[in-house]
Scaffold this motif. Structure first.
Motif, PDB file in Angstrom:
ATOM      1  N   SER A  20       0.833  -1.210   0.000  1.00 46.23           N
ATOM      2  CA  SER A  20       0.000   0.000   0.000  1.00 46.23           C
ATOM      3  C   SER A  20       0.865   1.256   0.000  1.00 46.23           C
ATOM      4  CB  SER A  20      -0.931   0.013   1.219  1.00 46.23           C
ATOM      5  OG  SER A  20      -1.820  -1.080   1.202  1.00 46.23           O
ATOM      6  N   LEU A  21       1.896   1.265   0.832  1.00 42.79           N
ATOM      7  CA  LEU A  21       2.809   2.413   0.880  1.00 42.79           C
ATOM      8  C   LEU A  21       3.509   2.609  -0.463  1.00 42.79           C
ATOM      9  CD1 LEU A  21       4.463   1.929   4.389  1.00 42.79           C
ATOM     10  CD2 LEU A  21       2.987   3.828   3.690  1.00 42.79           C
ATOM     11  N   ALA A  22       3.969   1.504  -1.048  1.00 41.26           N
ATOM     12  CA  ALA A  22       4.658   1.592  -2.334  1.00 41.26           C
ATOM     13  C   ALA A  22       3.719   2.121  -3.416  1.00 41.26           C
ATOM     14  CB  ALA A  22       5.195   0.219  -2.729  1.00 41.26           C
ATOM     15  N   ALA A  23       2.485   1.624  -3.437  1.00 40.80           N
ATOM     16  CA  ALA A  23       1.523   2.052  -4.459  1.00 40.80           C
ATOM     17  C   ALA A  23       1.145   3.521  -4.294  1.00 40.80           C
ATOM     18  CB  ALA A  23       0.275   1.180  -4.385  1.00 40.80           C
ATOM     19  N   ARG A  24       0.941   3.960  -3.045  1.00 39.25           N
ATOM     20  CA  ARG A  24       0.544   5.352  -2.820  1.00 39.25           C
ATOM     21  C   ARG A  24       1.697   6.319  -3.082  1.00 39.25           C
ATOM     22  NH1 ARG A  24      -3.459   3.726   1.388  1.00 39.25           N
ATOM     23  NH2 ARG A  24      -5.467   4.068   0.371  1.00 39.25           N
ATOM     24  N   SER A  25       2.924   5.832  -2.981  1.00 42.24           N
ATOM     25  CA  SER A  25       4.056   6.705  -3.310  1.00 42.24           C
ATOM     26  C   SER A  25       4.105   6.973  -4.813  1.00 42.24           C
ATOM     27  CB  SER A  25       5.373   6.064  -2.853  1.00 42.24           C
ATOM     28  OG  SER A  25       5.742   4.962  -3.670  1.00 42.24           O
ATOM     29  N   VAL A  26       3.520   6.064  -5.573  1.00 40.08           N
ATOM     30  CA  VAL A  26       3.473   6.202  -7.029  1.00 40.08           C
ATOM     31  C   VAL A  26       2.247   6.980  -7.481  1.00 40.08           C
ATOM     32  CG1 VAL A  26       3.198   4.904  -9.194  1.00 40.08           C
ATOM     33  CG2 VAL A  26       4.771   4.075  -7.435  1.00 40.08           C
ATOM     34  N   MET A  27       1.097   6.665  -6.876  1.00 36.78           N
ATOM     35  CA  MET A  27      -0.166   7.287  -7.258  1.00 36.78           C
ATOM     36  C   MET A  27      -0.965   7.573  -5.990  1.00 36.78           C
ATOM     37  SD  MET A  27      -3.028   5.894 -10.012  1.00 36.78           S
ATOM     38  CE  MET A  27      -1.902   5.936 -11.404  1.00 36.78           C
ATOM     39  N   PRO A  28      -0.772   8.729  -5.371  1.00 39.49           N
ATOM     40  CA  PRO A  28      -1.400   9.029  -4.078  1.00 39.49           C
ATOM     41  C   PRO A  28      -2.921   8.960  -4.093  1.00 39.49           C
ATOM     42  CG  PRO A  28       0.344  10.603  -4.566  1.00 39.49           C
ATOM     43  CD  PRO A  28       0.140   9.811  -5.806  1.00 39.49           C
ATOM     44  N   GLU A  29      -3.520   9.193  -5.264  1.00 34.88           N
ATOM     45  CA  GLU A  29      -4.987   9.236  -5.323  1.00 34.88           C
ATOM     46  C   GLU A  29      -5.631   7.855  -5.433  1.00 34.88           C
ATOM     47  OE1 GLU A  29      -3.556   9.704  -9.641  1.00 34.88           O
ATOM     48  OE2 GLU A  29      -2.879  10.188  -7.614  1.00 34.88           O
ATOM     49  N   LEU A  30      -4.837   6.796  -5.505  1.00 36.49           N
ATOM     50  CA  LEU A  30      -5.376   5.440  -5.622  1.00 36.49           C
ATOM     51  C   LEU A  30      -6.252   5.089  -4.425  1.00 36.49           C
ATOM     52  CD1 LEU A  30      -2.572   2.971  -6.809  1.00 36.49           C
ATOM     53  CD2 LEU A  30      -4.782   3.353  -7.907  1.00 36.49           C
ATOM     54  N   ALA A  31      -7.409   4.494  -4.711  1.00 40.13           N
ATOM     55  CA  ALA A  31      -8.209   3.874  -3.659  1.00 40.13           C
ATOM     56  C   ALA A  31      -7.759   2.420  -3.571  1.00 40.13           C
ATOM     57  CB  ALA A  31      -9.691   3.952  -4.001  1.00 40.13           C
ATOM     58  N   ILE A  32      -7.363   1.978  -2.382  1.00 37.97           N
ATOM     59  CA  ILE A  32      -6.793   0.640  -2.229  1.00 37.97           C
ATOM     60  C   ILE A  32      -7.752  -0.246  -1.440  1.00 37.97           C
ATOM     61  CG2 ILE A  32      -4.888  -0.712  -1.282  1.00 37.97           C
ATOM     62  CD1 ILE A  32      -3.069   1.669  -1.777  1.00 37.97           C
ATOM     63  N   ASP A  33      -8.123  -1.378  -2.043  1.00 40.13           N
ATOM     64  CA  ASP A  33      -8.928  -2.397  -1.373  1.00 40.13           C
ATOM     65  C   ASP A  33      -8.030  -3.572  -1.038  1.00 40.13           C
ATOM     66  OD1 ASP A  33     -11.308  -0.916  -1.727  1.00 40.13           O
ATOM     67  OD2 ASP A  33     -11.574  -1.746  -3.741  1.00 40.13           O
ATOM     68  N   THR A  34      -8.343  -4.277   0.046  1.00 37.90           N
ATOM     69  CA  THR A  34      -7.536  -5.425   0.433  1.00 37.90           C
ATOM     70  C   THR A  34      -8.424  -6.629   0.707  1.00 37.90           C
ATOM     71  OG1 THR A  34      -7.564  -4.865   2.801  1.00 37.90           O
ATOM     72  CG2 THR A  34      -5.793  -3.915   1.453  1.00 37.90           C
ATOM     73  N   ALA A  35      -7.869  -7.806   0.452  1.00 39.69           N
ATOM     74  CA  ALA A  35      -8.575  -9.058   0.701  1.00 39.69           C
ATOM     75  C   ALA A  35      -7.568 -10.102   1.145  1.00 39.69           C
ATOM     76  CB  ALA A  35      -9.294  -9.520  -0.566  1.00 39.69           C
ATOM     77  N   GLY A  36      -7.990 -10.996   2.036  1.00 35.44           N
ATOM     78  CA  GLY A  36      -7.086 -12.007   2.543  1.00 35.44           C
ATOM     79  C   GLY A  36      -7.277 -13.379   1.931  1.00 35.44           C
ATOM     80  N   SER A 117       8.371  -1.120  -9.517  1.00 39.16           N
ATOM     81  CA  SER A 117       7.648  -2.181 -10.213  1.00 39.16           C
ATOM     82  C   SER A 117       6.182  -1.809 -10.392  1.00 39.16           C
ATOM     83  CB  SER A 117       7.749  -3.495  -9.436  1.00 39.16           C
ATOM     84  OG  SER A 117       9.075  -3.968  -9.405  1.00 39.16           O
ATOM     85  N   ILE A 118       5.572  -1.276  -9.345  1.00 41.50           N
ATOM     86  CA  ILE A 118       4.159  -0.889  -9.418  1.00 41.50           C
ATOM     87  C   ILE A 118       3.971   0.254 -10.415  1.00 41.50           C
ATOM     88  CG2 ILE A 118       2.265   0.158  -8.099  1.00 41.50           C
ATOM     89  CD1 ILE A 118       3.284  -1.481  -5.671  1.00 41.50           C
ATOM     90  N   ARG A 119       4.889   1.223 -10.422  1.00 36.19           N
ATOM     91  CA  ARG A 119       4.820   2.321 -11.397  1.00 36.19           C
ATOM     92  C   ARG A 119       4.875   1.771 -12.826  1.00 36.19           C
ATOM     93  NH1 ARG A 119       6.091   7.580 -10.768  1.00 36.19           N
ATOM     94  NH2 ARG A 119       7.237   7.147  -8.833  1.00 36.19           N
ATOM     95  N   THR A 120       5.779   0.828 -13.038  1.00 36.71           N
ATOM     96  CA  THR A 120       5.920   0.217 -14.362  1.00 36.71           C
ATOM     97  C   THR A 120       4.621  -0.453 -14.794  1.00 36.71           C
ATOM     98  OG1 THR A 120       8.287  -0.151 -14.092  1.00 36.71           O
ATOM     99  CG2 THR A 120       7.151  -1.543 -15.689  1.00 36.71           C
ATOM    100  N   MET A 121       4.012  -1.217 -13.897  1.00 40.50           N
ATOM    101  CA  MET A 121       2.788  -1.953 -14.234  1.00 40.50           C
ATOM    102  C   MET A 121       1.590  -1.029 -14.397  1.00 40.50           C
ATOM    103  SD  MET A 121       3.286  -5.476 -12.027  1.00 40.50           S
ATOM    104  CE  MET A 121       3.492  -4.637 -10.448  1.00 40.50           C
ATOM    105  N   LEU A 122       1.489  -0.016 -13.570  1.00 39.13           N
ATOM    106  CA  LEU A 122       0.404   0.959 -13.725  1.00 39.13           C
ATOM    107  C   LEU A 122       0.544   1.721 -15.039  1.00 39.13           C
ATOM    108  CD1 LEU A 122       0.082   2.409 -10.102  1.00 39.13           C
ATOM    109  CD2 LEU A 122      -1.615   1.021 -11.311  1.00 39.13           C
ATOM    110  N   GLY A 123       1.786   1.801 -15.541  1.00 37.16           N
ATOM    111  CA  GLY A 123       2.037   2.474 -16.812  1.00 37.16           C
ATOM    112  C   GLY A 123       1.781   1.593 -18.019  1.00 37.16           C
ATOM    113  N   GLY A 124       1.357   0.349 -17.772  1.00 34.52           N
ATOM    114  CA  GLY A 124       0.999  -0.524 -18.880  1.00 34.52           C
ATOM    115  C   GLY A 124       2.087  -1.483 -19.330  1.00 34.52           C
ATOM    116  N   ALA A 125       3.236  -1.505 -18.622  1.00 36.87           N
ATOM    117  CA  ALA A 125       4.331  -2.418 -18.978  1.00 36.87           C
ATOM    118  C   ALA A 125       4.388  -3.569 -17.968  1.00 36.87           C
ATOM    119  CB  ALA A 125       5.656  -1.674 -19.019  1.00 36.87           C
TER     120      ALA A 125
END
Length: 214
Positions: A20-36, A117-125
């Motif tokens: 979550s921290l890594a993803a929000r550092s890339v895209m702060p506006e992301l809404a993050i859902d979690t599941a176990g 890695s998350i930035r790369t994937m969110l960018g479509g790669a």
């Protein structure tokens, strides 16, 4: 305006927090859902729209091998899914790539590497460790399973869990005759003659995971 969402399916709170921290550092506006569990992730996918990426733990309690990945892939369609794992085995990464995953993230990665890695994937790669020899078995199994309908895939996954026709019928809310009809279609599409051969054909995708490396 649709909110951009990220789904993290992992049953380890510290890993969920790190992702979550890594993803929000890339895209702060992301809404993050979690599941176990895979089942909880499936419920979220059905309820909510706008997922840009799914980060999926390879060893969730209600999944065997890549079965959880395939369940979510079928439900999500074109939404990218990345495998998150404590295992660094090259064959796992190559199997994930062959199945259509967009990334393979070791849980031991530093936070800044996770973010890249998350930035790369969110960018479509895609984001994978250096490639080893490709997993031809996984690629072939993926090609076969892609011909199955959603109902047939659910029956195949139930079969892989060792359930009998009566149990599968009860779990899926269908008749035993329908289960048998699905089995016949599955065997035909996989080019096999029975349950054992079907499971052998799908072993690259449904095989048991090894213990994580520490």
């Amino acid at each position: 305006m649709t909110v951009a969402r990220l789904l993290i399916a992992d049953d380890h709170p510290l890993i969920v927090e790190a992702l979550s921290l890594a993803a929000r550092s890339v895209m702060p506006e992301l809404a993050i859902d979690t599941a176990g569990t895979i089942a909880a992730a499936e419920s979220l996918v059905r309820e909510r729209k706008g997922y840009k990426l799914v980060l999926l733990d390879f060893l969730l309690p209600d999944a065997r091998g890549f079965s959880g990945f395939m369940r979510l892939q079928h439900l999500l369609g074109s939404v990218p899914i990345a495998i998150v794992t404590g295992q660094r085995m090259p064959e796992l990464a190559e199997a994930a790539r062959a199945l259509g995953a967009v990334g393979f993230l070791p849980k031991s990665q530093p936070l800044d590497e996770m973010a890249r890695s998350i930035r790369t994937m969110l960018g479509g790669a895609t984001s994978f460790p250096p490639a080893s020899v490709g997993d031809a078995g996984a690629s072939d199994a993926r090609s076969r399973v892609s011909s199955l309908s959603g109902a047939q895939l659910r029956v195949l996954l139930a079969l892989a869990d060792g359930r009998l026709n009566k149990q599968i019928a009860g779990d899926l809310g269908i008749t035993e005759a329908t289960v048998k009809a699905h089995m016949t279609a599955i065997f035909r599409k996989l080019g096999v003659s029975g349950r054992t051969q079907a499971l052998l054909a799908m072993q690259p995708l449904l095989g048991e995971a090894r213990e994580p490396l520490h």
